[in-house]
Design a protein around this motif. Sequence first.
Motif, PDB file in Angstrom:
ATOM      1  N   ASP A  60      43.600  40.714  51.667  1.00  0.00           N
ATOM      2  CA  ASP A  60      43.274  39.245  51.762  1.00  0.00           C
ATOM      3  C   ASP A  60      44.090  39.205  49.992  1.00  0.00           C
ATOM      4  O   ASP A  60      43.281  39.839  49.061  1.00  0.00           O
ATOM      5  N   ARG A  61      45.100  39.225  48.586  1.00  0.00           N
ATOM      6  CA  ARG A  61      45.667  39.111  47.966  1.00  0.00           C
ATOM      7  C   ARG A  61      44.840  38.798  47.048  1.00  0.00           C
ATOM      8  O   ARG A  61      45.077  39.972  45.626  1.00  0.00           O
ATOM      9  N   GLU A  62      44.759  37.537  46.899  1.00  0.00           N
ATOM     10  CA  GLU A  62      43.557  37.141  46.761  1.00  0.00           C
ATOM     11  C   GLU A  62      42.224  37.706  46.045  1.00  0.00           C
ATOM     12  O   GLU A  62      41.633  38.310  44.463  1.00  0.00           O
ATOM     13  N   SER A  65      43.592  42.390  45.421  1.00  0.00           N
ATOM     14  CA  SER A  65      44.070  42.495  44.284  1.00  0.00           C
ATOM     15  C   SER A  65      45.437  43.609  44.855  1.00  0.00           C
ATOM     16  O   SER A  65      46.173  44.087  45.713  1.00  0.00           O
TER      17      SER A  65
END
Length: 83
Positions: A60-62, A65
């Motif tokens: 998950d990009r959140e 990162s």
Amino acid sequence: MSCRAGCGACCIAPSITSPIPGMPEGKPAGVRCLQLDEDNLCQLFGDSSRPAVCRRFDYDRELCSDNREQALRILTEWELATR
């Protein structure tokens, strides 16, 4: 995007309360999972003995990162915030 090979942040930063092979009580936050190999790859990936919580965790990009260090920092912050 998919998980970064060799990251392993999700196998270190969060606590896992379900049993893991070799860690019957799970693992505390910040402790390296015994199933994480020297290349930071899960030895249980694709194995039915991999805990459900681990199978459900996905890139998950959140959370993850741009690099491993950022992922460790973010996941540690989230762990502390959810205690």
